[in-house]
Design an enzyme around this catalytic site. Structure first.
Site, PDB file in Angstrom:
ATOM      1  N   HIS A 177      -3.728  -5.176  13.617  1.00  0.00           N
ATOM      2  CA  HIS A 177      -2.419  -5.263  12.961  1.00  0.00           C
ATOM      3  C   HIS A 177      -1.333  -4.653  13.830  1.00  0.00           C
ATOM      4  CE1 HIS A 177      -3.932  -1.272  11.838  1.00  0.00           C
ATOM      5  NE2 HIS A 177      -2.663  -0.896  11.813  1.00  0.00           N
ATOM      6  N   HIS A 179       2.419  -2.695  13.280  1.00  0.00           N
ATOM      7  CA  HIS A 179       3.346  -2.083  12.314  1.00  0.00           C
ATOM      8  C   HIS A 179       4.773  -2.509  12.652  1.00  0.00           C
ATOM      9  CE1 HIS A 179       0.457   0.864  10.598  1.00  0.00           C
ATOM     10  NE2 HIS A 179      -0.113   0.746  11.792  1.00  0.00           N
TER      11      HIS A 179
HETATM   12  O1  DHB Z   1      -2.236   5.956   5.680  1.00  0.00           O
HETATM   13  C1  DHB Z   1      -3.289   6.000   6.288  1.00  0.00           C
HETATM   14  O2  DHB Z   1      -4.168   6.832   6.007  1.00  0.00           O
HETATM   15  C2  DHB Z   1      -3.539   4.991   7.355  1.00  0.00           C
HETATM   16  C3  DHB Z   1      -4.739   4.958   8.036  1.00  0.00           C
HETATM   17  C4  DHB Z   1      -4.972   3.995   9.012  1.00  0.00           C
HETATM   18  C5  DHB Z   1      -3.968   3.080   9.318  1.00  0.00           C
HETATM   19  O3  DHB Z   1      -4.135   2.119  10.231  1.00  0.00           O
HETATM   20  C6  DHB Z   1      -2.760   3.117   8.629  1.00  0.00           C
HETATM   21  O4  DHB Z   1      -1.833   2.188   8.956  1.00  0.00           O
HETATM   22  C7  DHB Z   1      -2.544   4.074   7.656  1.00  0.00           C
END
Ligand code: DHB
Length: 259
Positions: A177, A179
């Site tokens: 993914h 962000h």
């Molecule tokens: O909020 C979290 O804990 C969390 C953990 C792994 C990820 O890849 C994420 O985008 C958020």
């Protein structure tokens, strides 16, 4: 009422109406993930203990910083090269991500800052708290940004990130993914979300994706492979359009910001 039940009660308030007086549209809380979703463990401590307070927007939410192309460095939208010392750049499958930023009425949003961050091709972040054993790529930083053109188009070049395990349940993995933070025209339009990749089987195993209430909502976060735009012998192109607020709003990431 237990503390858990209290949280459940306060984070499930309805929404989704246009703001009185024609300001920003409120988020539809039935479309977005709830704040408290225990299978995503960190949401439990992060979710609020008191009901959110609703207020009409004012100038400070309806306006925001103005971004222009000259604020960017020449490699800001090129994650393959913006951290690299070697001329070849970062290791991994080369991709271009392109799409449009749209407002609640489907119009392109010009001059919107789009910031992105991601793991490297092995699924490792360049971050001091990162614990995964996959190696860092010395030529990959993992951050970039661009600004939409006059029609709301954005584009950046990067490598496809890898999936990675994370300490949630005994064997939880995040799908590949990227962000996104998208500013829009005003502070109140800002959206934080994640983009997934067409055909990735890991999407359907992820507890964070699992907080999204509908399959349609999940699919709205999946970028489509665009073979027609793909650059032969160079990079595949993925398309991901982003809607800031309104009926077809791109899902807000399940975090405090999502309230
Ligand atoms: O909020 C979290 O804990 C969390 C953990 C792994 C990820 O890849 C994420 O985008 C958020």
């Amino acid at each position: 009422m237990s503390a858990f039940q209290q949280k459940q009660a306060v984070t499930q308030t309805p929404g989704g109406h246009a703001a009185p007086g024609g300001g920003l549209y409120a988020r539809d809380r039935a479309w977005h993930p709830a704040a408290l979703t225990p299978p995503y463990k960190t949401s439990v401590a992060r979710s609020p203990v008191r009901a959110p307070i609703s207020f009409s927007t004012t100038l400070s939410e309806e306006t925001g910083p103005v971004f222009t192309q000259d604020m960017l460095g020449p490699l800001d939208a090129d994650l393959i090269h913006n951290y690299a010392k070697s001329p070849e750049g970062a290791i991994g499958p080369r991709i271009v991500v392109q799409g449009r930023v749209l407002d609640e009425d489907g119009r392109g949003v010009p001059h919107s800052l789009v910031e992105v961050w991601q793991a490297n091709a092995g699924g490792r972040y360049r971050h001091k708290k990162e614990g995964y054993l996959a190696p860092l790529d010395p030529d990959f930083g993992g951050c970039g940004r661009c600004i939409t053109d006059e029609f709301g188009n954005y584009e950046f070049r990067t490598i496809q990130p890898g999936p990675y395990p994370w300490p949630n349940g005994p064997n939880d993995w995040r799908p590949a993914h990227i962000h996104f933070s998208v500013f829009g025209r005003s502070w109140g339009q800002r959206l934080i979300t994640q983009m997934y990749f067409d055909g990735d089987p890991m999407i359907w195993h992820c507890p964070i994706v699992g907080t999204i209430p509908s399959r349609e909502g999940i699919e709205s976060l999946v970028a489509r492979l665009d073979m027609e735009a793909t650059i032969p012998m160079d990079a595949r192109v993925y398309r991901f359009d982003i809607v800031l607020r309104g009926r077809r709003q791109t899902l807000f990431e399940n975090r405090m910001e999502g309230l």
